[in-house]
Write an enzyme that holds these catalytic residues in place. Structure first.
Site, PDB file in Angstrom:
ATOM      1  CG  ASN A 152      38.370  30.909  47.660  1.00  0.00           C
ATOM      2  OD1 ASN A 152      38.242  29.722  47.340  1.00  0.00           O
ATOM      3  ND2 ASN A 152      38.663  31.842  46.784  1.00  0.00           N
ATOM      4  CB  CYS A 325      42.575  34.711  42.522  1.00  0.00           C
ATOM      5  SG  CYS A 325      42.327  34.567  44.283  1.00  0.00           S
TER       6      CYS A 325
HETATM    7  N1  PMP Z   1      43.768  28.998  47.593  1.00  0.00           N
HETATM    8  C1  PMP Z   1      42.700  29.698  48.011  1.00  0.00           C
HETATM    9  C2  PMP Z   1      41.534  28.962  48.593  1.00  0.00           C
HETATM   10  C3  PMP Z   1      42.679  31.093  47.903  1.00  0.00           C
HETATM   11  O1  PMP Z   1      41.608  31.782  48.312  1.00  0.00           O
HETATM   12  C4  PMP Z   1      43.802  31.750  47.360  1.00  0.00           C
HETATM   13  C5  PMP Z   1      43.787  33.243  47.210  1.00  0.00           C
HETATM   14  N2  PMP Z   1      43.815  33.904  48.450  1.00  0.00           N
HETATM   15  C6  PMP Z   1      44.896  30.966  46.953  1.00  0.00           C
HETATM   16  C7  PMP Z   1      44.834  29.601  47.069  1.00  0.00           C
HETATM   17  C8  PMP Z   1      46.122  31.599  46.343  1.00  0.00           C
HETATM   18  O2  PMP Z   1      46.707  32.481  47.226  1.00  0.00           O
HETATM   19  P1  PMP Z   1      47.856  33.521  46.727  1.00  0.00           P
HETATM   20  O3  PMP Z   1      47.231  34.282  45.576  1.00  0.00           O
HETATM   21  O4  PMP Z   1      48.078  34.350  47.939  1.00  0.00           O
HETATM   22  O5  PMP Z   1      49.027  32.747  46.315  1.00  0.00           O
END
Ligand code: PMP
Length: 389
Positions: A152, A325
């Site tokens: 990401n 995050c």
């Molecule tokens: N895996 C990836 C590759 C992410 O980019 C994200 C955050 N969008 C997550 C897991 C965790 O997602 P969430 O915070 O929506 O639970």
């Protein structure tokens, strides 16, 4: 000034078609899918229909392979801990690439505190996992290997089929976090040889509050959320029917429109990369060609990502600097450190994730704003003063 939102990896707007589709599950068809009356059955049908649409997006064997969770973090936790706890008789070793999301790395660290062996797999300068190293660290005790489909933060797409072959020669299960890749590039869990795969609703233009874990038939998993026994006992808790129904519709739309949308976005992405790289001391992060169609990520010497983000916001252009995050910490991104950047280099990053609202007309506006931002910040930067003298 019109807003140019280029932070789709952090959050996406819900597709209005999805919103219209899912709205009744908050109002008229608001039943609990576990109840037997007609309002409950309407909700149950919506959940099952969603399962089937998601199975189609990733070419799963059947709809029963899809488990709903509250989001990708929970799905990653379930994949890691659920397989590690259930398969303890086979071994106590888990492996993840160094660039996994924290929702994979932290549960693995937690397992390590409880007597498991956790090994991280290095990546090269473009973010591709080291296959030789993978081969050398796998053993019969390796019950789970977790490698993301695409990253990401740097957009790099991993060679999942080769990884799967290696994992299955020696170890047990391959888990793939496909949050960044799903709905952007085709995924075929059967052809790719994937045992568990994580998806997120909001990363498909669906409502926040739903995620899914694909679990291949025969994979042994233990629940980590105990309660009323929903989702075949593997994930207790009343289903978020609005978000789940929306996620399914979002997956259906993504399945139909993905190829057309990628073909539209790739030239925009490439033009952005070309223009931004004309800025002095600017570099692309991630792989130059094996990258997601909507992803352009950079680093600029002598300046700092948070300042870039705030300056770009003054042009009403929303960008990211590394992972949203983990941006609460002042530590540089673990992903950028893993691709070999020094601390000071990793601090100067900017991530652009394009979406359905992005057009070619945005490119000159974004590249001009980036150039002005970088020049302005460099004038103020003590690091760049040293560089000039
Ligand atoms: N895996 C990836 C590759 C992410 O980019 C994200 C955050 N969008 C997550 C897991 C965790 O997602 P969430 O915070 O929506 O639970």
């Amino acid at each position: 000034m019109t807003r140019i939102y280029l932070d789709h990896a952090s959050s996406m707007p819900i597709d209005l078609r999805v919103y219209e589709f899912a709205k009744p599950f908050l109002t008229s068809s608001h039943g609990n899918p576990s109840t037997l009356h007609s309002v409950g059955l309407e909700a149950r049908r919506a959940v099952e229909e969603s399962r089937s649409k998601i199975a189609q997006l990733i070419h799963a064997e059947n709809e029963n392979t899809i488990l709903f969770t509250s989001g990708a973090t929970e799905a990653n936790n379930l994949a890691v801990k659920g397989t590690a706890l259930r398969n303890i008789s086979q071994g106590k070793t888990v492996v993840a690439s160094a660039i996994e999301h924290m929702s994979v790395l932290n549960p693995m660290k937690d397992l390590q505190k409880n007597g498991y062996t956790f090994t991280t797999l290095p990546v090269d300068a473009s973010g591709i996992v080291d296959l030789k190293k993978l081969e050398s660290i796998l053993s019969k005790q390796t019950i789970l290997t977790s490698i993301m489909y695409a990253n990401n933060e740097i957009g790099t797409i991993e060679p999942i089929q080769e990884i799967s072959t290696l994992v299955h020669e020696t170890g047990l299960y391959l888990h793939v976090d496909a949050v960044a890749a799903a709905g952007r590039i085709p995924i075929d869990v059967q052809k790719d040889g994937i045992d568990l795969l994580t998806l997120s609703s909001n990363d498909l233009y669906g409502p926040p509050g739903a995620g899914a874990l694909y679990v291949k038939p025969g994979v042994k998993l233990q629940s980590i959320m105990l309660g009323g026994g929903q989702e075949r006992g593997l994930r207790s808790g009343t289903e978020n029917v609005f978000a789940i129904a929306g996620m399914g519709e979002a997956a259906r739309i993504a399945h139909h429109e993905m190829q057309q949308e990628s073909t539209r976005l790739i030239p925009i992405r490439d033009r952005l990369i070309k223009e931004i790289l004309t800025i002095d001391q600017s570099y692309l992060t991630g792989h130059p060609t094996h990258r997601l169609p909507h992803h352009a990520s950079f680093r600029f010497s002598y300046i700092e990502g948070e300042s870039i983000l705030l300056n770009m916001d003054m042009y009403d252009i929303q960008v990211s600097t590394g992972s949203a995050c983990s941006s609460k910490t002042l530590e540089p991104s673990h992903v950028l450190l893993a691709i070999g950047l020094k601390h000071e280099e990793a601090h100067g990053s900017m991530v652009l994730t394009l979406g359905r609202s992005t057009t070619m007309e945005d490119v000159p506006i974004v590249s001009k704003a980036t150039n002005e931002t970088v020049q302005r910040l460099r004038k103020l930067s003590p690091m760049s003063q040293e560089w000039r003298t």
